[in-house]
Write a protein that holds these residues in place. Structure first.
Motif, PDB file in Angstrom:
ATOM      1  N   ARG A 296     -21.990  14.202 -10.786  1.00 52.15           N
ATOM      2  CA  ARG A 296     -21.623  15.590 -11.058  1.00 52.15           C
ATOM      3  C   ARG A 296     -21.219  15.771 -12.522  1.00 52.15           C
ATOM      4  O   ARG A 296     -21.644  16.727 -13.188  1.00 52.15           O
ATOM      5  N   VAL A 297     -20.397  14.856 -13.013  1.00 53.63           N
ATOM      6  CA  VAL A 297     -19.936  14.967 -14.403  1.00 53.63           C
ATOM      7  C   VAL A 297     -21.098  14.737 -15.368  1.00 53.63           C
ATOM      8  O   VAL A 297     -21.205  15.411 -16.402  1.00 53.63           O
ATOM      9  N   ARG A 298     -21.982  13.821 -15.038  1.00 49.71           N
ATOM     10  CA  ARG A 298     -23.126  13.542 -15.918  1.00 49.71           C
ATOM     11  C   ARG A 298     -24.031  14.774 -16.028  1.00 49.71           C
ATOM     12  O   ARG A 298     -24.535  15.093 -17.112  1.00 49.71           O
ATOM     13  N   GLU A 299     -24.255  15.470 -14.914  1.00 45.43           N
ATOM     14  CA  GLU A 299     -25.081  16.673 -14.947  1.00 45.43           C
ATOM     15  C   GLU A 299     -24.417  17.774 -15.768  1.00 45.43           C
ATOM     16  O   GLU A 299     -25.077  18.493 -16.529  1.00 45.43           O
ATOM     17  N   ALA A 300     -23.087  17.901 -15.651  1.00 40.71           N
ATOM     18  CA  ALA A 300     -22.370  18.893 -16.454  1.00 40.71           C
ATOM     19  C   ALA A 300     -22.450  18.558 -17.939  1.00 40.71           C
ATOM     20  O   ALA A 300     -22.620  19.452 -18.781  1.00 40.71           O
ATOM     21  N   LYS A 301     -22.355  17.290 -18.262  1.00 43.20           N
ATOM     22  CA  LYS A 301     -22.456  16.866 -19.668  1.00 43.20           C
ATOM     23  C   LYS A 301     -23.850  17.151 -20.221  1.00 43.20           C
ATOM     24  O   LYS A 301     -24.004  17.585 -21.371  1.00 43.20           O
ATOM     25  N   ARG A 302     -24.879  16.929 -19.401  1.00 42.26           N
ATOM     26  CA  ARG A 302     -26.256  17.162 -19.853  1.00 42.26           C
ATOM     27  C   ARG A 302     -26.492  18.609 -20.251  1.00 42.26           C
ATOM     28  O   ARG A 302     -27.261  18.904 -21.172  1.00 42.26           O
ATOM     29  N   LEU A 303     -25.809  19.533 -19.571  1.00 46.46           N
ATOM     30  CA  LEU A 303     -25.995  20.949 -19.846  1.00 46.46           C
ATOM     31  C   LEU A 303     -24.956  21.505 -20.816  1.00 46.46           C
ATOM     32  O   LEU A 303     -24.840  22.717 -20.968  1.00 46.46           O
ATOM     33  N   GLY A 304     -24.175  20.636 -21.448  1.00 46.78           N
ATOM     34  CA  GLY A 304     -23.315  21.062 -22.544  1.00 46.78           C
ATOM     35  C   GLY A 304     -21.897  21.436 -22.189  1.00 46.78           C
ATOM     36  O   GLY A 304     -21.177  21.981 -23.036  1.00 46.78           O
ATOM     37  N   PHE A 305     -21.447  21.159 -20.971  1.00 49.18           N
ATOM     38  CA  PHE A 305     -20.065  21.472 -20.611  1.00 49.18           C
ATOM     39  C   PHE A 305     -19.131  20.373 -21.107  1.00 49.18           C
ATOM     40  O   PHE A 305     -19.461  19.185 -21.043  1.00 49.18           O
ATOM     41  N   LYS A 306     -17.955  20.782 -21.578  1.00 50.12           N
ATOM     42  CA  LYS A 306     -17.040  19.849 -22.229  1.00 50.12           C
ATOM     43  C   LYS A 306     -15.799  19.534 -21.407  1.00 50.12           C
ATOM     44  O   LYS A 306     -15.168  18.501 -21.629  1.00 50.12           O
ATOM     45  N   SER A 307     -15.410  20.411 -20.494  1.00 44.96           N
ATOM     46  CA  SER A 307     -14.173  20.235 -19.731  1.00 44.96           C
ATOM     47  C   SER A 307     -14.482  20.172 -18.241  1.00 44.96           C
ATOM     48  O   SER A 307     -15.284  20.964 -17.735  1.00 44.96           O
ATOM     49  N   ILE A 308     -13.833  19.238 -17.551  1.00 43.12           N
ATOM     50  CA  ILE A 308     -14.045  19.058 -16.117  1.00 43.12           C
ATOM     51  C   ILE A 308     -12.685  19.037 -15.420  1.00 43.12           C
ATOM     52  O   ILE A 308     -11.802  18.256 -15.789  1.00 43.12           O
ATOM     53  N   VAL A 309     -12.510  19.892 -14.435  1.00 41.81           N
ATOM     54  CA  VAL A 309     -11.327  19.854 -13.574  1.00 41.81           C
ATOM     55  C   VAL A 309     -11.756  19.197 -12.272  1.00 41.81           C
ATOM     56  O   VAL A 309     -12.627  19.707 -11.561  1.00 41.81           O
ATOM     57  N   LEU A 310     -11.137  18.045 -11.953  1.00 47.12           N
ATOM     58  CA  LEU A 310     -11.589  17.241 -10.825  1.00 47.12           C
ATOM     59  C   LEU A 310     -10.402  16.590 -10.124  1.00 47.12           C
ATOM     60  O   LEU A 310      -9.292  16.540 -10.677  1.00 47.12           O
ATOM     61  N   PRO A 311     -10.577  16.065  -8.916  1.00 45.11           N
ATOM     62  CA  PRO A 311      -9.471  15.418  -8.202  1.00 45.11           C
ATOM     63  C   PRO A 311      -8.914  14.221  -8.955  1.00 45.11           C
ATOM     64  O   PRO A 311      -9.644  13.533  -9.697  1.00 45.11           O
TER      65      PRO A 311
ATOM     66  N   ASP B 239     -16.205  11.301 -24.383  1.00 40.64           N
ATOM     67  CA  ASP B 239     -16.447  12.450 -25.251  1.00 40.64           C
ATOM     68  C   ASP B 239     -16.199  13.777 -24.532  1.00 40.64           C
ATOM     69  O   ASP B 239     -16.431  14.841 -25.097  1.00 40.64           O
ATOM     70  N   MET B 240     -15.744  13.727 -23.274  1.00 40.39           N
ATOM     71  CA  MET B 240     -15.447  14.932 -22.519  1.00 40.39           C
ATOM     72  C   MET B 240     -13.962  14.973 -22.165  1.00 40.39           C
ATOM     73  O   MET B 240     -13.285  13.941 -22.142  1.00 40.39           O
ATOM     74  N   THR B 241     -13.461  16.175 -21.913  1.00 36.89           N
ATOM     75  CA  THR B 241     -12.065  16.347 -21.534  1.00 36.89           C
ATOM     76  C   THR B 241     -11.988  16.483 -20.015  1.00 36.89           C
ATOM     77  O   THR B 241     -12.512  17.445 -19.449  1.00 36.89           O
ATOM     78  N   LEU B 242     -11.346  15.503 -19.388  1.00 42.32           N
ATOM     79  CA  LEU B 242     -11.218  15.479 -17.940  1.00 42.32           C
ATOM     80  C   LEU B 242      -9.787  15.834 -17.554  1.00 42.32           C
ATOM     81  O   LEU B 242      -8.831  15.278 -18.105  1.00 42.32           O
ATOM     82  N   TYR B 243      -9.642  16.733 -16.600  1.00 47.58           N
ATOM     83  CA  TYR B 243      -8.323  17.140 -16.109  1.00 47.58           C
ATOM     84  C   TYR B 243      -8.209  16.700 -14.648  1.00 47.58           C
ATOM     85  O   TYR B 243      -8.783  17.324 -13.755  1.00 47.58           O
ATOM     86  N   GLY B 244      -7.473  15.620 -14.424  1.00 49.04           N
ATOM     87  CA  GLY B 244      -7.236  15.159 -13.073  1.00 49.04           C
ATOM     88  C   GLY B 244      -6.106  15.941 -12.422  1.00 49.04           C
ATOM     89  O   GLY B 244      -5.008  16.032 -12.981  1.00 49.04           O
ATOM     90  N   VAL B 245      -6.346  16.525 -11.262  1.00 46.09           N
ATOM     91  CA  VAL B 245      -5.346  17.366 -10.605  1.00 46.09           C
ATOM     92  C   VAL B 245      -5.144  16.865  -9.179  1.00 46.09           C
ATOM     93  O   VAL B 245      -6.064  16.353  -8.539  1.00 46.09           O
ATOM     94  N   SER B 246      -3.917  17.009  -8.684  1.00 50.88           N
ATOM     95  CA  SER B 246      -3.584  16.546  -7.342  1.00 50.88           C
ATOM     96  C   SER B 246      -3.288  17.693  -6.379  1.00 50.88           C
ATOM     97  O   SER B 246      -3.240  17.481  -5.171  1.00 50.88           O
ATOM     98  N   ASN B 247      -3.071  18.910  -6.891  1.00 54.69           N
ATOM     99  CA  ASN B 247      -2.824  20.048  -6.002  1.00 54.69           C
ATOM    100  C   ASN B 247      -3.423  21.304  -6.623  1.00 54.69           C
ATOM    101  O   ASN B 247      -3.817  21.315  -7.794  1.00 54.69           O
ATOM    102  N   ILE B 248      -3.434  22.369  -5.852  1.00 56.44           N
ATOM    103  CA  ILE B 248      -4.114  23.590  -6.274  1.00 56.44           C
ATOM    104  C   ILE B 248      -3.393  24.263  -7.440  1.00 56.44           C
ATOM    105  O   ILE B 248      -4.033  24.884  -8.305  1.00 56.44           O
ATOM    106  N   THR B 249      -2.077  24.120  -7.518  1.00 53.16           N
ATOM    107  CA  THR B 249      -1.332  24.722  -8.625  1.00 53.16           C
ATOM    108  C   THR B 249      -1.722  24.082  -9.948  1.00 53.16           C
ATOM    109  O   THR B 249      -1.955  24.769 -10.953  1.00 53.16           O
ATOM    110  N   GLU B 250      -1.785  22.743  -9.971  1.00 49.41           N
ATOM    111  CA  GLU B 250      -2.211  22.046 -11.181  1.00 49.41           C
ATOM    112  C   GLU B 250      -3.640  22.416 -11.551  1.00 49.41           C
ATOM    113  O   GLU B 250      -3.975  22.551 -12.738  1.00 49.41           O
TER     114      GLU B 250
END
Length: 459
Positions: A410-425, A440-451
């Motif tokens: 999923r992240v590789r496909e997003a990177k291929r199309l030029g996305f830089k930030s990923i919000v993921l579990p 080279d990408m900014t990953l935001y690991g989140v544990s709950n819906i508020t984060e």
């Protein structure tokens, strides 16, 4: 010699009657009586056959010799993907979809591709004349010398043509128009559809013919005719997307020779259905950054697909408020709304909520939960998302964000199309962080819906 007769048999308790009844007298269930053919009881003949039948014998499974099943490419990469790599000789494929969605155009194009490769092809049409088929063939460039066409609905005549020509590929368009003369019911009835399908399957298996049969659907979108038809065939393919939709999805709901998780994406043009090789780029080509819009990387089989999910949340004076979506299951949508209201305190109880996926694709996997929540929260609060951001993850009832499969794809496909930030579990984030593949990408690991909402929509 005794003749076959038709009876209406209850699918719940087995009660039979010569007339159709709305309510079964045996069990009291409604709309369960289905027309079936009752064949004569040849008990004496079967007893004689039992004494002579020595051809089939049980053997240890370890002694069974596996034979390689060669695949026949159809000339359509998207169709080959859904079939699991191509057609298998002796198999039967059922293609189902709404009228005008492209079933006949796709099968005719496949026939032309196979004919150009030197294979013998027989196209049997029961709904059109051969002149109408030729007109469509001219439009989609599907004319070939070895593509044989016949307009026929009598199964006995069709079987004779098959045995005379011995084609490699057979198309029956459609199974609801074919009839057996020895069955008194009308074409398209339960008895006719089932018995004709069984006979076509027998001929295909015996002669090693790869067969396509086209089926109709009811107003509810389900296969018209008996459900047993889906059990008879080897592969069942469903076309998704309305007749007015630009893109059509071909999904396998049964496949004895491949995965049922793959989808094929087609675009309807003047020349018929055309393969869409880069569906993610096509779905995002008209996207505009706005409130209530988020990109979700979904996975269909082995194919990662970036889809834009749009949400519109607006206050309404009417009670109860509307919850409408043709892309997401409504029960899932109501669950996610309840989580947002309980855990994030977003008062959407008095708002109409509309959710859709651009391009008409339907999303069923739990990984889209987080993207749907972010889209609805963004529309409700009128807050834009972080630029070039995608989000994925499963949302639990307690508001936790659970890990999903194939996060790297999923992240590789997003990177291929030029996305830089990923919000993921958080768990997927830790796995990708350990692999050090997306530094080279900014990953935001989140544990709950508020984060997750804070990371996707910074103040």
């Amino acid at each position: 010699m005794a003749k076959s007769k038709t009876m209406f048999v209850c699918q719940e308790c087995g009660y039979d009657t010569p007339k159709w009844l709305g309510k079964c007298p045996g069990c009291g269930q409604w709309n369960t009586l289905v027309e079936e053919v009752i064949k004569p009881d040849n008990t004496k003949q079967r007893g004689l056959n039992l004494g002579l039948s020595n051809q089939s014998k049980p053997c240890p499974i370890s002694d069974v010799v596996l034979e390689k099943m060669p695949r026949i490419t159809t000339g359509s990469a998207e169709l080959d993907r859904v079939l699991g790599g191509g057609l298998i000789p002796g198999s039967m494929v059922l293609i189902v979809g709404d009228p005008g969605i492209g079933k006949s155009s796709l099968t005719l194009r496949v026939c032309a591709n196979e004919a150009r490769d030197g294979r013998k092809v027989l196209y049997v049409t029961g709904e059109e004349s051969v002149q109408q088929v030729r007109m469509r063939a001219d439009r989609i460039d599907a004319v070939s010398e070895t593509l044989m066409v016949v307009s026929e609905t009598n199964l006995e005549v069709i079987e004779k043509h098959i045995l005379d020509l011995k084609p490699d590929i057979l198309v029956i368009d459609s199974i609801q128009t074919v009839f057996r003369p020895d069955i008194q019911s009308a074409p398209g009835s339960v008895s006719q559809v089932r018995e004709c399908a069984v006979e076509i399957l027998r001929v295909a298996k015996t002669n090693g013919i790869a067969a396509f049969i086209v089926g109709h659907v009811t107003k509810d979108g389900t296969l018209a005719g008996p459900r047993v038809l889906e059990h008879i065939v080897d592969t069942v393919l469903y076309f998704e997307g309305g007749n007015n939709a630009e893109y059509r999805m071909l999904r396998a709901i049964k496949n004895r020779f491949g995965s049922t998780n793959e989808i094929g994406v087609f675009e309807m043009r003047d020349v018929g259905l055309v393969d869409v090789s880069d569906a993610s780029k096509l779905f995002l080509s008209e996207r505009q950054d706005d409130n209530g819009s988020v990109i979700v990387p979904t996975v269909e089989g082995s194919r990662p697909l970036l889809v834009e999910i749009q949400a519109l949340v607006a206050k309404t004076p009417y009670v109860p408020p509307k919850r409408i979506s043709d892309s997401v299951d409504l029960k899932r949508l109501q669950l996610l709304l309840a989580v947002l209201e309980k855990k994030v305190h977003l008062a959407m109880g008095a708002c109409d909520v509309f959710v859709k996926a651009a391009g008409g694709i339907r999303i069923d996997e739990p990984a889209a939960d987080l993207g749907i929540c972010v889209a609805m929260a963004s529309s409700f609060a009128s807050r834009p998302l972080r630029p070039a951001t995608v989000a994925f993850g499963e949302v639990g009832l307690s508001g936790e964000i659970r890990a999903v499969s194939q996060a790297e794809n999923r992240v590789r496909e997003a990177k291929r199309l030029g996305f830089k930030s990923i919000v993921l579990p958080q768990k997927n984030y830790e796995q990708l962080l350990a692999d050090k593949k997306f530094t080279d990408m900014t990953l935001y690991g989140v544990s709950n819906i508020t984060e997750a909402l804070s990371s996707a929509m910074p103040r």
